[in-house]
Design a protein around this motif. Structure first.
Motif, PDB file in Angstrom:
ATOM      1  N   ALA A 197      -4.574  14.780 -12.004  1.00 12.28           N
ATOM      2  CA  ALA A 197      -5.957  14.919 -12.341  1.00 12.28           C
ATOM      3  C   ALA A 197      -6.731  16.242 -12.340  1.00 12.28           C
ATOM      4  O   ALA A 197      -7.604  16.632 -12.885  1.00 12.28           O
ATOM      5  N   GLU A 198      -6.245  16.981 -11.183  1.00 13.18           N
ATOM      6  CA  GLU A 198      -6.869  18.474 -10.759  1.00 13.18           C
ATOM      7  C   GLU A 198      -6.737  19.331 -11.900  1.00 13.18           C
ATOM      8  O   GLU A 198      -7.370  20.404 -12.076  1.00 13.18           O
ATOM      9  N   PHE A 199      -5.600  18.796 -12.633  1.00 11.68           N
ATOM     10  CA  PHE A 199      -5.120  19.699 -13.869  1.00 11.68           C
ATOM     11  C   PHE A 199      -5.937  19.082 -15.118  1.00 11.68           C
ATOM     12  O   PHE A 199      -5.385  19.540 -16.207  1.00 11.68           O
ATOM     13  N   GLY A 200      -6.511  18.269 -15.131  1.00 13.09           N
ATOM     14  CA  GLY A 200      -7.213  17.291 -16.385  1.00 13.09           C
ATOM     15  C   GLY A 200      -5.967  16.454 -17.152  1.00 13.09           C
ATOM     16  O   GLY A 200      -6.079  16.284 -18.209  1.00 13.09           O
ATOM     17  N   LYS A 201      -5.132  16.321 -16.262  1.00 15.85           N
ATOM     18  CA  LYS A 201      -3.929  15.476 -16.925  1.00 15.85           C
ATOM     19  C   LYS A 201      -3.760  13.918 -16.227  1.00 15.85           C
ATOM     20  O   LYS A 201      -4.212  13.875 -15.123  1.00 15.85           O
ATOM     21  N   GLU A 202      -2.795  13.243 -16.916  1.00 17.23           N
ATOM     22  CA  GLU A 202      -2.835  11.785 -16.449  1.00 17.23           C
ATOM     23  C   GLU A 202      -1.694  11.734 -15.360  1.00 17.23           C
ATOM     24  O   GLU A 202      -1.671  11.206 -14.489  1.00 17.23           O
ATOM     25  N   VAL A 203      -0.662  12.537 -15.785  1.00 13.10           N
ATOM     26  CA  VAL A 203       0.659  12.361 -14.910  1.00 13.10           C
ATOM     27  C   VAL A 203       1.155  13.682 -14.497  1.00 13.10           C
ATOM     28  O   VAL A 203       0.953  14.669 -15.371  1.00 13.10           O
ATOM     29  N   LEU A 204       2.086  13.811 -13.660  1.00  8.24           N
ATOM     30  CA  LEU A 204       2.697  15.123 -13.338  1.00  8.24           C
ATOM     31  C   LEU A 204       3.404  15.714 -14.250  1.00  8.24           C
ATOM     32  O   LEU A 204       3.487  16.948 -14.383  1.00  8.24           O
ATOM     33  N   ARG A 205       4.065  14.985 -15.301  1.00 11.77           N
ATOM     34  CA  ARG A 205       4.968  15.458 -16.425  1.00 11.77           C
ATOM     35  C   ARG A 205       4.020  16.550 -17.270  1.00 11.77           C
ATOM     36  O   ARG A 205       4.727  17.295 -17.968  1.00 11.77           O
ATOM     37  N   GLU A 206       2.685  16.140 -17.149  1.00 10.09           N
ATOM     38  CA  GLU A 206       2.202  16.755 -18.023  1.00 10.09           C
ATOM     39  C   GLU A 206       1.493  18.301 -17.489  1.00 10.09           C
ATOM     40  O   GLU A 206       0.859  19.070 -18.403  1.00 10.09           O
ATOM     41  N   GLU A 210      -5.903  26.439  -3.930  1.00 11.87           N
ATOM     42  CA  GLU A 210      -7.006  25.694  -4.189  1.00 11.87           C
ATOM     43  C   GLU A 210      -6.713  23.973  -4.037  1.00 11.87           C
ATOM     44  O   GLU A 210      -7.746  23.468  -3.986  1.00 11.87           O
ATOM     45  N   LEU A 211      -5.736  23.599  -4.220  1.00  7.44           N
ATOM     46  CA  LEU A 211      -5.391  22.123  -4.290  1.00  7.44           C
ATOM     47  C   LEU A 211      -5.620  21.731  -2.875  1.00  7.44           C
ATOM     48  O   LEU A 211      -6.235  20.480  -2.698  1.00  7.44           O
ATOM     49  N   ARG A 212      -5.461  22.385  -1.876  1.00  4.86           N
ATOM     50  CA  ARG A 212      -5.498  21.742  -0.527  1.00  4.86           C
ATOM     51  C   ARG A 212      -6.874  21.761  -0.157  1.00  4.86           C
ATOM     52  O   ARG A 212      -7.858  22.453  -0.333  1.00  4.86           O
ATOM     53  N   GLY A 213      -7.374  20.525   0.141  1.00  8.53           N
ATOM     54  CA  GLY A 213      -8.783  20.104   0.521  1.00  8.53           C
ATOM     55  C   GLY A 213      -9.363  19.291  -0.653  1.00  8.53           C
ATOM     56  O   GLY A 213     -10.335  18.492  -0.365  1.00  8.53           O
ATOM     57  N   LYS A 214      -8.820  19.495  -1.896  1.00  8.68           N
ATOM     58  CA  LYS A 214      -9.282  18.378  -2.905  1.00  8.68           C
ATOM     59  C   LYS A 214      -8.256  17.119  -2.749  1.00  8.68           C
ATOM     60  O   LYS A 214      -8.689  16.056  -3.329  1.00  8.68           O
ATOM     61  N   VAL A 215      -7.000  17.309  -2.398  1.00  2.68           N
ATOM     62  CA  VAL A 215      -6.083  16.387  -2.457  1.00  2.68           C
ATOM     63  C   VAL A 215      -5.341  16.285  -1.205  1.00  2.68           C
ATOM     64  O   VAL A 215      -5.221  17.679  -0.390  1.00  2.68           O
ATOM     65  N   PRO A 246       0.816  -1.193   0.127  1.00  2.00           N
ATOM     66  CA  PRO A 246      -0.032   0.040   0.021  1.00  2.00           C
ATOM     67  C   PRO A 246       0.718   1.214   0.202  1.00  2.00           C
ATOM     68  O   PRO A 246       0.417   2.259  -0.464  1.00  2.00           O
ATOM     69  N   ASP A 247       1.945   1.184   0.727  1.00  2.00           N
ATOM     70  CA  ASP A 247       2.848   2.422   0.526  1.00  2.00           C
ATOM     71  C   ASP A 247       3.594   2.817  -0.653  1.00  2.00           C
ATOM     72  O   ASP A 247       3.445   4.041  -0.999  1.00  2.00           O
ATOM     73  N   TYR A 248       3.929   1.664  -1.401  1.00  2.00           N
ATOM     74  CA  TYR A 248       4.531   1.738  -2.792  1.00  2.00           C
ATOM     75  C   TYR A 248       3.383   2.247  -3.750  1.00  2.00           C
ATOM     76  O   TYR A 248       3.494   3.093  -4.647  1.00  2.00           O
ATOM     77  N   ALA A 249       2.088   1.718  -3.698  1.00  2.00           N
ATOM     78  CA  ALA A 249       1.020   2.203  -4.593  1.00  2.00           C
ATOM     79  C   ALA A 249       0.487   3.496  -4.442  1.00  2.00           C
ATOM     80  O   ALA A 249       0.097   4.187  -5.161  1.00  2.00           O
ATOM     81  N   ALA A 250       0.833   3.880  -3.133  1.00  2.00           N
ATOM     82  CA  ALA A 250       0.277   5.189  -2.968  1.00  2.00           C
ATOM     83  C   ALA A 250       0.904   6.488  -3.445  1.00  2.00           C
ATOM     84  O   ALA A 250       0.381   7.530  -3.752  1.00  2.00           O
ATOM     85  N   VAL A 251       2.250   6.159  -3.846  1.00  2.00           N
ATOM     86  CA  VAL A 251       3.110   7.157  -4.152  1.00  2.00           C
ATOM     87  C   VAL A 251       2.528   7.475  -5.603  1.00  2.00           C
ATOM     88  O   VAL A 251       2.281   8.848  -5.988  1.00  2.00           O
ATOM     89  N   PRO A 252       2.498   6.499  -6.729  1.00  2.00           N
ATOM     90  CA  PRO A 252       1.903   7.008  -7.906  1.00  2.00           C
ATOM     91  C   PRO A 252       0.500   7.405  -8.090  1.00  2.00           C
ATOM     92  O   PRO A 252       0.111   8.483  -8.610  1.00  2.00           O
ATOM     93  N   ALA A 253      -0.214   6.767  -7.108  1.00  2.00           N
ATOM     94  CA  ALA A 253      -1.617   7.319  -6.899  1.00  2.00           C
ATOM     95  C   ALA A 253      -1.932   8.658  -6.422  1.00  2.00           C
ATOM     96  O   ALA A 253      -2.819   9.246  -7.298  1.00  2.00           O
ATOM     97  N   GLU A 254      -0.964   8.970  -5.454  1.00  2.00           N
ATOM     98  CA  GLU A 254      -1.179  10.351  -5.023  1.00  2.00           C
ATOM     99  C   GLU A 254      -0.741  11.275  -6.110  1.00  2.00           C
ATOM    100  O   GLU A 254      -1.263  12.604  -6.252  1.00  2.00           O
ATOM    101  N   MET A 255       0.362  11.059  -6.676  1.00  2.00           N
ATOM    102  CA  MET A 255       0.833  11.969  -7.862  1.00  2.00           C
ATOM    103  C   MET A 255      -0.083  12.275  -8.916  1.00  2.00           C
ATOM    104  O   MET A 255      -0.299  13.273  -9.347  1.00  2.00           O
ATOM    105  N   LYS A 256      -0.703  11.253  -9.316  1.00  2.00           N
ATOM    106  CA  LYS A 256      -1.656  11.229 -10.233  1.00  2.00           C
ATOM    107  C   LYS A 256      -2.954  12.057  -9.972  1.00  2.00           C
ATOM    108  O   LYS A 256      -3.664  12.557 -10.732  1.00  2.00           O
ATOM    109  N   ALA A 257      -3.461  11.902  -8.537  1.00  2.00           N
ATOM    110  CA  ALA A 257      -4.336  12.633  -7.953  1.00  2.00           C
ATOM    111  C   ALA A 257      -4.350  13.979  -8.338  1.00  2.00           C
ATOM    112  O   ALA A 257      -5.063  14.938  -8.596  1.00  2.00           O
TER     113      ALA A 257
END
Length: 428
Positions: free
Chosen positions: A272-281, A293-298, A258-269
């Motif tokens: 997603a707030e910017f309408g993108k799949e990954v942070l590189r975008e 405005e991100l605080r509270g959403k993620v 769960p710790d390993y899985a949370a890293v990409p999941a949280e980055m992708k979350a």
């Protein structure tokens, strides 16, 4: 080459000098590598019989040097092959059966013209063997059967990627024995990734296989996920005056999924707030502009992990520039900076559900106490949460450093390595 002829060649001074280059060591140390090959020849004959025409291949483990948890966000990484490797002694067969006997394990046996995964192969080395054979056949290789004995000193569970070394070893072996070395080192790495994704069942990236197959320092930019840009870095680590040390803290990796899985999941979350799949975008300036405005959403931790991504992704470029300009002092500074970002922002140094178990945190603290006064560098190694730390240690301080680390984490915990200038290769 027959076994007796190979044994004789392995005892030549020319072989010792060649191995000294491949394994980034002196000639005396190279003799031990040659003896290891000779013992593997003996084991091959015990398992598969005498009188065969033999081939010998090698593929190194790898170390991640920069870009911690950036690859799954299509970021940049810096990695390198090391002087621990998997070797194979192999011979062709007249049928379509491939039998690979790896030291300490039962043999893997597949038919090279059968692409269908069998019951019990998923997640095991037989799946990698079948996947590599299948991919070569798809590329037009007229593959017959072969026997191989393999042995590896790539530390399992150390973040040095013993699985990638095995995949690259198979690819280098098949490429050399049956395909006239038509494939490039990068193509072999991509085949290893294919086998691990499609047959083994692990959705890995390309970093591990590329570092093993190409050797030396490499940088990879995953911006184009279908065609990542891979480039070898021209830097002679042997002349840097430093050794690469990996210290195993012997922490358990159980229950850490769960710790390993949370890293990409949280980055992708965050992405997603910017309408993108990954942070590189995601545009970094826009990310910081919208921070309130991100605080509270993620979660706050997701935001911190995104901050780490932007910093470490840019840091890889600076590390590459430092190495290519020969500025090892700047490179070390960036290694420490990357490690602190992983600790503070990525937060992958220990599991919050196992807060009493902080072996990596302790190792980093000991590293800082020992290495800061002598100009060394240190960081968490690989995925984190448990496992190993990476250090760059002045050569005249390695023995003292290893003794101090072993005193804390147990005899043999600190491993002195070197950056290997050669990737997957045919030795004979």
């Amino acid at each position: 080459m027959k076994a007796d002829e190979l044994r004789a060649v392995l005892r030549h001074d020319e072989t010792y000098e060649r191995f000294a280059h491949i394994y980034a060591c002196d000639v005396e140390e190279a003799k031990a590598y040659a003896l290891r090959v000779e013992k593997a020849v003996d084991r091959f004959e015990e398992w598969f019989g005498m009188g065969r025409d033999l081939y010998v291949f090698s593929a190194p483990g790898r170390t991640e040097v920069g870009g911690n948890h950036t690859d799954h966000q299509r970021g940049r990484v810096l990695a390198a092959g090391v002087n621990l490797d998997a070797i194979a002694v192999a011979a062709k067969r007249n049928d379509k059966t491939a039998c690979v006997h790896s030291e300490g394990y039962n043999p893997d046996v597949v038919e090279v013209d059968d692409p269908v995964l069998k019951d019990g192969e998923l997640g095991h080395s037989a799946a990698l063997l079948r996947g590599m054979c299948t991919r070569f056949a798809e590329l037009g290789c007229e593959l017959t059967g072969f026997d191989a004995y393999t042995t590896s000193n790539v530390l399992s569970g150390s973040g040095l990627s013993s699985s990638a070394a095995f995949e690259v070893l198979l690819g280098t072996m098949i490429n050399g024995m049956f395909f006239d070395d038509k494939l490039t080192a990068l193509q072999i790495a991509q085949m290893g990734q294919y086998a691990e994704n499609k047959y083994f069942g692990k959705p890995c990236g390309l970093m591990d296989q590329a570092a093993s197959s190409i050797g030396s320092f490499i940088t990879i930019d995953f911006a184009d996920k279908e065609n990542p840009e891979v480039r070898q870095i021209n830097f002679d680590f042997a002349k840097s005056g430093y050794a690469l040390c990996i210290t195993d803290t012997h922490g358990s990796h159980s229950d850490l999924t769960p710790d390993y899985a949370a890293v990409p999941a949280e980055m992708k979350a965050v992405a997603a707030e910017f309408g993108k799949e990954v942070l590189r975008e995601v545009d970094e300036a826009e990310f910081y502009a919208r921070l309130p405005e991100l605080r509270g959403k993620v979660s706050d931790r997701a935001i911190l992990r995104a901050i780490h991504f932007f910093g470490d992704n840019a840091r890889v470029v600076k590390q590459v520039e430092a190495l290519e300009s020969g500025n090892f002092e700047e490179f070390k500074r960036l290694v420490i900076e990357s490690g602190r970002s992983s600790y503070m922002y990525l937060q992958n140094v220990y599991s919050p559900t196992h807060a009493n178990e902080q072996g990596v945190s302790l190792a980093l603290a000991v590293c800082e106490r020992l290495l800061a006064p002598v100009g060394g560098a240190w960081r968490v190694h690989g995925g984190g949460f448990a496992g190993t730390v990476q250090s760059f240690v002045p050569l005249d301080y390695v023995d003292t450093f290893a003794k101090e680390m072993d005193a804390v984490f147990g005899e043999g915990s600190c491993h002195r390595l070197a950056i290997r200038p050669v990737g997957g290769t045919r030795l004979f």
